[in-house]
Enzyme design. Structure first.
Site, PDB file in Angstrom:
ATOM      1  N   SER A 118       0.823  -1.211   0.000  1.00 50.34           N
ATOM      2  CA  SER A 118       0.000   0.000   0.000  1.00 50.34           C
ATOM      3  C   SER A 118       0.856   1.260   0.000  1.00 50.34           C
ATOM      4  CB  SER A 118      -0.911   0.000   1.227  1.00 50.34           C
ATOM      5  OG  SER A 118      -0.152  -0.180   2.402  1.00 50.34           O
ATOM      6  N   HIS A 139      -2.536  -2.971  -6.085  1.00 50.74           N
ATOM      7  CA  HIS A 139      -2.934  -2.651  -4.704  1.00 50.74           C
ATOM      8  C   HIS A 139      -4.452  -2.664  -4.541  1.00 50.74           C
ATOM      9  CE1 HIS A 139      -3.462   0.548  -1.374  1.00 50.74           C
ATOM     10  NE2 HIS A 139      -3.407  -0.662  -0.845  1.00 50.74           N
ATOM     11  N   GLU A 151      -5.429   0.025  -7.283  1.00 53.45           N
ATOM     12  CA  GLU A 151      -4.376   0.908  -7.800  1.00 53.45           C
ATOM     13  C   GLU A 151      -3.337   0.062  -8.526  1.00 53.45           C
ATOM     14  OE1 GLU A 151      -3.635   4.751  -4.980  1.00 53.45           O
ATOM     15  OE2 GLU A 151      -3.083   2.853  -4.077  1.00 53.45           O
ATOM     16  N   ASN A 189      -3.442   6.263  -0.259  1.00 54.31           N
ATOM     17  CA  ASN A 189      -2.830   6.433   1.067  1.00 54.31           C
ATOM     18  C   ASN A 189      -2.027   7.724   1.203  1.00 54.31           C
ATOM     19  OD1 ASN A 189      -3.909   4.213   2.377  1.00 54.31           O
ATOM     20  ND2 ASN A 189      -2.447   2.833   1.431  1.00 54.31           N
TER      21      ASN A 189
END
Length: 290
Positions: A118, A139, A151, A189
């Site tokens: 991540s 991800h 992602e 993130n």
């Protein structure tokens, strides 16, 4: 052409990826060094799919078919027939590098290796493998069966063919793709974790209580879950490691992890999974710890 998908790690993320892959018709093999974890993971998938049947999202036939496609073991050699292997181990670069050292020798020469990291550098992780051209980030968001986004992240050496194969694979899982460049924490993130960290600073500085902060963001910003509740759900150790990756990778003081987050992690209060975080989960209903 992807037909067989290997998953490394029988934790929450690995099992979620296995579940959606099998539901899309892929043959799946979950590998973990612990046979007990593999067993527990298969049981979790079974339970999750049973709940999907009872809520009408899946027929019992579809559940049985998907479960028949998933196998698991603690033998790394079982990954040798896989076309795509997705590593979903803990968010720790040294652990991931060690895993690549173990699994790369048994993989087919043309197999694609992906990581569910991540936040870590895809380029740097790729350099620890024997196939940087056939390595990239895929991800998934947690919980995988529910969250629509994936992602995709290329490293500096990732070949176009690897990227397009990954793109086709994710599209068959009924997920929406977003493409991120290989910078610390990618897109989701990079934006989400500093917000959570700021919420922890807001608590640390006494601006508001746990309840006040979560209520404010749920009702004032229309977030489905307050940032402190979300931090507990993600795991405070994971939140801290992503903030450290951002702070180290971008050398900007705005990414400094809040000292209160560090303190909670040092106390072993990691959120929902450990029974305590910003909320105490040991009773009937979660109670704020501050």
């Amino acid at each position: 052409m992807i037909k067989n998908v290997g998953i490394v790690g029988a934790g929450q993320m690995g099992c979620g990826i296995a579940q959606v892959s099998a539901a899309a018709g892929y043959k799946v093999h979950i590998y973990d060094i612990s046979a007990d974890r593999v067993e527990a993971g298969l049981a979790t998938i079974n339970g999750n799919m049973a709940r999907q049947v009872s809520s009408g999202k899946l027929t019992d036939e579809e559940r049985k078919k998907a479960l028949s496609l998933i196998k698991g073991s603690a033998d790394v050699n079982d990954l040798s027939p896989m076309d795509l292997v997705i590593e979903a181990a803990t968010e720790d670069e040294s652990v991931k590098r060690k895993i690549y050292g173990q699994i790369c020798p048994v993989l087919k020469a043309d197999a694609i290796l992906a990581t569910n990291t991540s936040s870590l550098s895809i380029t740097r992780l790729a350099s620890a493998t024997d196939r940087p051209e056939r390595f990239m980030g895929i991800h998934f968001m947690n919980p995988v069966p529910v969250m629509k986004l994936v992602e995709l992240v290329r490293g500096i050496a990732t070949e176009e063919g690897t990227f397009s194969t990954a793109k086709q694979f994710v599209a068959t899982l009924d997920k929406t793709i977003t493409v991120a460049e290989d910078f610390p924490a990618f897109i989701v993130n990079r934006i989400l974790l500093p917000m959570i960290n700021e919420a922890i600073y807001t608590l640390y500085e006494g601006v508001g209580s746990v309840d006040a902060i979560d209520t404010a963001m749920k009702l004032g910003a229309n977030h489905p879950m307050g940032p402190l509740q979300l931090a507990d759900f993600i795991g405070l150790d994971t939140c801290l490691s992503i903030m450290q990756v951002l702070h180290d990778g971008l050398a900007d003081s705005k990414y400094r992890p809040c000292p209160l987050l560090v303190k909670y992690v040092e106390a072993g209060w990691l959120g929902r999974k450990s029974g305590r975080g910003f909320y105490d989960y040991r009773g009937e209903v979660p109670v704020p710890t501050r």
